[in-house]
Motif scaffolding. Sequence first.
Motif, PDB file in Angstrom:
ATOM      1  N   ASN A   1      -7.090  -8.701  -4.255  1.00 60.52           N
ATOM      2  CA  ASN A   1      -7.804  -7.444  -4.502  1.00 60.52           C
ATOM      3  C   ASN A   1      -6.933  -6.259  -4.114  1.00 60.52           C
ATOM      4  O   ASN A   1      -6.467  -6.150  -2.985  1.00 60.52           O
ATOM      5  N   LYS A   2      -6.727  -5.340  -5.032  1.00 63.06           N
ATOM      6  CA  LYS A   2      -5.843  -4.196  -4.776  1.00 63.06           C
ATOM      7  C   LYS A   2      -6.608  -2.872  -4.699  1.00 63.06           C
ATOM      8  O   LYS A   2      -6.040  -1.802  -4.846  1.00 63.06           O
ATOM      9  N   LYS A   3      -7.905  -2.921  -4.459  1.00 62.32           N
ATOM     10  CA  LYS A   3      -8.712  -1.713  -4.457  1.00 62.32           C
ATOM     11  C   LYS A   3      -8.716  -0.984  -3.117  1.00 62.32           C
ATOM     12  O   LYS A   3      -9.503  -0.070  -2.918  1.00 62.32           O
ATOM     13  N   TYR A   4      -7.837  -1.410  -2.200  1.00 59.08           N
ATOM     14  CA  TYR A   4      -7.843  -0.798  -0.871  1.00 59.08           C
ATOM     15  C   TYR A   4      -6.746   0.245  -0.708  1.00 59.08           C
ATOM     16  O   TYR A   4      -6.477   0.679   0.416  1.00 59.08           O
ATOM     17  N   ILE A   5      -6.103   0.664  -1.784  1.00 58.48           N
ATOM     18  CA  ILE A   5      -5.021   1.646  -1.685  1.00 58.48           C
ATOM     19  C   ILE A   5      -5.536   2.966  -1.127  1.00 58.48           C
ATOM     20  O   ILE A   5      -4.925   3.573  -0.230  1.00 58.48           O
ATOM     21  N   THR A   6      -6.676   3.429  -1.631  1.00 61.28           N
ATOM     22  CA  THR A   6      -7.243   4.694  -1.131  1.00 61.28           C
ATOM     23  C   THR A   6      -7.578   4.588   0.346  1.00 61.28           C
ATOM     24  O   THR A   6      -7.305   5.505   1.130  1.00 61.28           O
ATOM     25  N   LYS A   7      -8.165   3.451   0.750  1.00 58.30           N
ATOM     26  CA  LYS A   7      -8.490   3.238   2.156  1.00 58.30           C
ATOM     27  C   LYS A   7      -7.232   3.258   3.016  1.00 58.30           C
ATOM     28  O   LYS A   7      -7.235   3.802   4.125  1.00 58.30           O
ATOM     29  N   SER A   8      -6.167   2.679   2.514  1.00 59.49           N
ATOM     30  CA  SER A   8      -4.930   2.627   3.293  1.00 59.49           C
ATOM     31  C   SER A   8      -4.338   4.021   3.483  1.00 59.49           C
ATOM     32  O   SER A   8      -3.811   4.345   4.553  1.00 59.49           O
ATOM     33  N   ILE A   9      -4.447   4.855   2.443  1.00 57.33           N
ATOM     34  CA  ILE A   9      -3.932   6.229   2.539  1.00 57.33           C
ATOM     35  C   ILE A   9      -4.732   7.025   3.572  1.00 57.33           C
ATOM     36  O   ILE A   9      -4.166   7.749   4.400  1.00 57.33           O
ATOM     37  N   ILE A  10      -6.059   6.875   3.532  1.00 57.44           N
ATOM     38  CA  ILE A  10      -6.912   7.575   4.501  1.00 57.44           C
ATOM     39  C   ILE A  10      -6.636   7.070   5.908  1.00 57.44           C
ATOM     40  O   ILE A  10      -6.503   7.850   6.861  1.00 57.44           O
ATOM     41  N   PHE A  11      -6.543   5.742   6.051  1.00 55.82           N
ATOM     42  CA  PHE A  11      -6.250   5.160   7.361  1.00 55.82           C
ATOM     43  C   PHE A  11      -4.896   5.642   7.879  1.00 55.82           C
ATOM     44  O   PHE A  11      -4.757   6.003   9.050  1.00 55.82           O
ATOM     45  N   GLY A  12      -3.896   5.659   6.995  1.00 59.87           N
ATOM     46  CA  GLY A  12      -2.563   6.112   7.394  1.00 59.87           C
ATOM     47  C   GLY A  12      -2.571   7.544   7.874  1.00 59.87           C
ATOM     48  O   GLY A  12      -1.911   7.886   8.864  1.00 59.87           O
ATOM     49  N   PHE A  13      -3.345   8.388   7.195  1.00 64.16           N
ATOM     50  CA  PHE A  13      -3.414   9.799   7.592  1.00 64.16           C
ATOM     51  C   PHE A  13      -4.107   9.962   8.940  1.00 64.16           C
ATOM     52  O   PHE A  13      -3.636  10.699   9.814  1.00 64.16           O
ATOM     53  N   LEU A  14      -5.235   9.264   9.136  1.00 67.14           N
ATOM     54  CA  LEU A  14      -5.985   9.401  10.381  1.00 67.14           C
ATOM     55  C   LEU A  14      -5.197   8.880  11.579  1.00 67.14           C
ATOM     56  O   LEU A  14      -5.177   9.500  12.650  1.00 67.14           O
ATOM     57  N   THR A  15      -4.536   7.754  11.412  1.00 66.86           N
ATOM     58  CA  THR A  15      -3.749   7.202  12.521  1.00 66.86           C
ATOM     59  C   THR A  15      -2.514   8.056  12.801  1.00 66.86           C
ATOM     60  O   THR A  15      -2.047   8.130  13.946  1.00 66.86           O
TER      61      THR A  15
END
Length: 225
Positions: free
Chosen positions: A68-82
């Motif tokens: 499943n590759k639908k987590y790209i947006t989540k990864s970008i948000i997570f990367g920004f917050l961290t």
Amino acid sequence: MEDQRKNELAIIIAATVAFGFLSRLLVRIPYMVFGDFSSGFFISIVLWWVYNSVLFCVAESMCMDGGNKKYITKSIIFGFLTTLIKAGIDTCIDLTVARQPNMLILAAVMEISMMFYITGLYYFLFVKVGKRKIQKEKKEITGLVAVFCSLLVLYAGTLFYYMKQVQYAVERFGDMPEVQELGLDNAIWNLTTALGRESTTVGTIVYVGCFIIIWWILEKTTVEE
């Protein structure tokens, strides 16, 4: 499953080496202080953002079936917050440690704080995102721990060597009129800034190596829930 874990580790190694190389080439230490919006600040933001996003992608792939590759947006948000959390840590360090005149100490605290930050981040990614837990019977990690400790000893030895150089310079030249005119604290800051820049080569090797080993140890000592 074994091939997947090898692929995950290969991605982490490649991403970490690239992160360390670009950091050393562009800003020496990827350090972000709110209020000091220089080019180094924005470069560091981008480096950490991309790196943290990659970490999230790998961690989330641990518990996914079918690619499943639908987590790209989540990864970008997570990367920004961290990345914002890391910038907050760096700002706190700047408001405390940076007030003393020894740049070597500041550089050491920066790099050590990075290892604590990464350890906490990796643990969160494995346990909360990757849905893994620490297993009771751990695989053999003695070699990894030995390498990790060796890197820390290398870093401590390098820092000790540079600190002894500063001590020698102060004892030898501290009473010179030129130094007194400049101010001893300013002279120490100038000297340790130059030495601190030299030390970042070893520092980069150490934190890149430690980042990879910490991930590797967690990979060996965790199992799927």
